[in-house]
Each structure stands twice: as C-alpha cells, then as structure tokens.
Scaffold this active site. Structure first.
Site, mmCIF file in Angstrom:
data_model
loop_
_atom_site.group_PDB
_atom_site.id
_atom_site.type_symbol
_atom_site.label_atom_id
_atom_site.label_comp_id
_atom_site.label_asym_id
_atom_site.label_seq_id
_atom_site.Cartn_x
_atom_site.Cartn_y
_atom_site.Cartn_z
ATOM 1 N N GLU A 113 40.000 36.296 27.224
ATOM 2 C CA GLU A 113 40.122 37.418 28.162
ATOM 3 C C GLU A 113 40.188 38.772 27.473
ATOM 4 O O GLU A 113 41.037 39.004 26.594
ATOM 5 C CB GLU A 113 41.360 37.238 29.046
ATOM 6 C CG GLU A 113 41.499 38.332 30.097
ATOM 7 C CD GLU A 113 42.522 38.002 31.172
ATOM 8 O OE1 GLU A 113 42.834 38.898 31.976
ATOM 9 O OE2 GLU A 113 43.007 36.855 31.201
ATOM 10 N N LYS A 116 41.402 35.176 36.468
ATOM 11 C CA LYS A 116 42.396 34.649 37.394
ATOM 12 C C LYS A 116 41.709 33.606 38.257
ATOM 13 O O LYS A 116 40.735 33.896 38.950
ATOM 14 C CB LYS A 116 42.973 35.771 38.246
ATOM 15 C CG LYS A 116 44.121 35.362 39.129
ATOM 16 C CD LYS A 116 45.318 34.863 38.330
ATOM 17 C CE LYS A 116 45.932 35.940 37.452
ATOM 18 N NZ LYS A 116 47.123 35.420 36.739
#
Length: 395
Positions: free
Chosen positions: A208, A224
């Site tokens: 990420e 997410k």
C-alpha cells in the site's frame, strides 16, 4: 541482536534492500548518517525529519518544485524514512496508544545513504536461527470483543469506521535481518525491504502506497477490502456492498487529507475499487492524486497524511481515540510509514504486512477496518489471514 554504531549496508554480511530505494543504486548504498526519535523525546517529529534531511542537502522544503531527476555520486543518494503510527498520532494531537511492544524500535528513523563500495558477499555455511512459538497479545475472544466495542461506538455515532489491530510476538535466537528480508519477496510487496538500527530491525512486505510524488502529482493508494485469492473470493469482493461502502469512506478521507496540502481543485480519484492480489488475498485498492500546493514541505505533508486513513478510520481523530482505548499493545513498526526520500523522489508505503525484531523477540501486527456491518468472527479470521504469510516466512 547486536548493534554497535551505525547499521548500514557496510556493516551487514549481505545486501540490504531498502524499501522504495532506487533499484539502480541498490548495490552501492552506504549509510552516512541517521536520526532517531522516540515518544517522550523533545521536538516535533515532522519538523525534525524535514530539518535533518534538509541539512543533508535533500530538497524537502518545497515539494511543488522539481528536486532534480537524479543525484551525484559524491552527494546523498537519498534517505530511508520510517514514521511509526504512534508518531503519526502525535502529529495530529491524538493519543499515541498503548506502549510499543517492540521496545527498541524507534518512532522515527531517518537513514541517509550515499554511494560506496558494495558489501562483500555473505559467507556460505549453516544458519544459526531459531524461532519459538507465537504468543498473541490478545485471544480471539478478546479481539472479537474489541470489534463489538467498535461496532457499539459506531452505533452511538462516535465514529463511522475504525481499524482494529492485533499483535503477536515470538522469541528468537540468531540474526533476524536475513529472515526479515524474506518478506520483501512476497508477491505484491511494493514496499518490500528492511531497515535496521542498534538492537532493532523492521521487515516490510507492504503493498500500500501512503504517499508518492511522481511527475508533479501527490499519489495515495488506499487499500480496504479483503477476500481469499480465489475466483469466488474476487467475485465476492467486487459484489460486496459492505466492503465497497467501507472502501469509499476511506477514499473520501484520503481525498480530504490530500486537499489540505494540495492546490485548490486538483484532487481527483484516478482509479476506484480496483482488485489487486497480495499473496493469497484479493484486496480492493483506489488511486487518489493531487498537485502539491506551492511551498508544501515534507513536514506538513506528513502531518496531513500520517497516520494513514486506511489504518485509522473516520473521522480520523475520533478513530485514533478509540484505537488507543481498544488495542492492548501499541502498533510499533506497523500501520506507520516507510519508504524513500531523495532528489526528485518521494515514495512512502504504509507499514501493513510488516514485522519487527528487537533484542530477543519478533513482532507481527494485523487487523482490519470495522463498520457496523462487521462480523467479529470474520474480522478475527481476516486478521489471521493477513498475518499468516509473514508468520510462515519468519521461521
């Protein structure tokens, strides 16, 4: 774990891979200087980071101005930068949470690298390494109870979403750096690599992007939403109303964070809810970008983005207060920022899928975002699935 003086590539028996460092320089990085900061020490950590890097000639005072496309052999190549989740909380005047279980790991580490002779190859021979059983900081029942407490806070209107993270530690003997370095080889480890200091080391396999500066644009890629990396798992993730709503909430949070340091009207969502693979998991990722405001310095950028919204929740300050109350131990090396700052280059990953070593224990963290629709048992299982590849390699 031994630590005498600066720990850099020169001091290691193998080539250390620094997360997000230029690949063309990987064989010649040599530590020149470092700065470490811990909770309770004086000063604003963001300002101290910017001042330290600027003192070494790195252009971090105005990110809207091009810093040069490269560097000279006799100057700094750049610097590894680590900012813990606790330090990030301090930057936004939120409680830093429970104490760090990896007590030797600093809350800020800045390691400036230059170019030099590559290290000698590691001698072959048997590896003296032992790792004991993992001991979680809470039971599955306690983790599930924390999820229920988070759902109750959402029902009261205190928060819309909050990330709940668990921790486990295991004793070890031997040199942890080669073992932590294995994490960088995991599929999808965009920020794979290690950094180390006296009595501590961090290994990262994060996919990420917290913040990257590329072609004059600030870019963040929040992740997410998670499912097993099977065809059915991908279909389920794409169809999940709950996961999509949770994801879009964090995208909106990241848009707002970027807007604080961006030119007016420049924030945009470039890619929404794309499904990517990390090891045995599908994850939903979006890309949000903006043009940096004139005069934006690294310190203000860190204050705006740290800690990352995908590992805190919304609203961020309220989520951080609940995190401090819910989690029994600190996040340590996890859920912070780790990457590279150099001439014309800024690339920091979010330290999910991250492990650390202190003097005698290895540490791993994993968790997930909690909404009103979260199922406690499923959240416990998701955290276990995220930690499993790390635990497997740290043997």
């Amino acid at each position: 774990m031994m630590g005498h003086g600066p720990v850099g590539v020169e001091a290691l028996p193998y080539l250390m891979r620094v997360p997000a460092a230029p690949g063309s320089c990987a064989g010649s990085l040599v530590e020149r200087d470092r700065f470490e900061w811990r909770l309770g020490e004086p000063g604003d950590p963001a300002a101290l980071i910017e001042q330290f890097l600027a003192a070494h000639g790195l252009p971090v005072g105005d990110l809207a101005r091009p810093g040069g496309a490269g560097h000279h052999d006799d100057g700094p190549c750049g610097a590894a930068l680590f900012v813990s989740a606790a330090a990030g909380a301090v930057l936004v005047a939120a409680p830093p949470g429970a104490p760090n279980p990896a007590v030797a790991v600093p809350d800020v580490a800045v390691i400036v690298y230059g170019h030099g002779r590559p290290p000698a190859p590691a001698p072959s021979g048997p590896v003296d390494w032992w790792r004991g059983p993992w001991q979680p900081s809470w039971t599955a029942q306690q983790h599930a109870a924390a999820v229920d407490a988070a759902r109750a806070a959402i029902a009261r209107g205190d928060i819309y979403q909050v990330n709940v993270v668990g921790h486990a530690a295991a004793p070890y003997r031997g040199d942890p750096l080669p073992v932590l370095a294995r994490l960088g080889g995991l599929p999808g480890a965009r920020y794979g690599g290690t950094i180390a200091g006296a009595g501590w080391a961090i290994g990262c396999a994060s996919p990420e992007t917290l913040i990257e500066l590329v072609d004059g644009r600030l870019v963040t890629r929040p992740i997410k939403g998670t499912r097993p990396a099977t065809p059915a798992g991908r279909t389920e993730l794409l169809a999940s109303t709950k996961e999509r709503a949770e994801h879009i909430m964090i995208v909106d949070l990241e848009r707002n964070d970027l807007a604080r340091v961006a030119r007016t009207g420049s924030v945009r969502v470039d890619d929404l809810y794309a499904v990517r693979r990390w090891c045995d998991l599908w994850q939903a990722e979006s890309t949000v970008s903006a043009s940096p405001a004139d005069g934006l310095g690294l310190a203000d950028l860190l204050r705006a983005l740290c800690p990352g919204g995908s590992v805190t929740g919304a609203p961020k300050l309220s989520a951080l207060r609940h995190i401090a109350a819910l989690e029994p131990v600190g996040r340590g090396a996890a859920m912070g920022a780790l990457g590279w700052v150099g001439p014309g280059r800024l690339d920091l990953g979010l330290t999910i899928r991250t492990a650390a070593a202190d003097g005698d224990r290895l540490h791993v963290w994993a968790g997930g975002g909690i909404t009103w629709g979260s199922d406690p048992a499923a959240e416990v299982a998701e955290a276990r699935a995220k930690a499993a590849p790390l635990r497997t390699l740290l043997t």
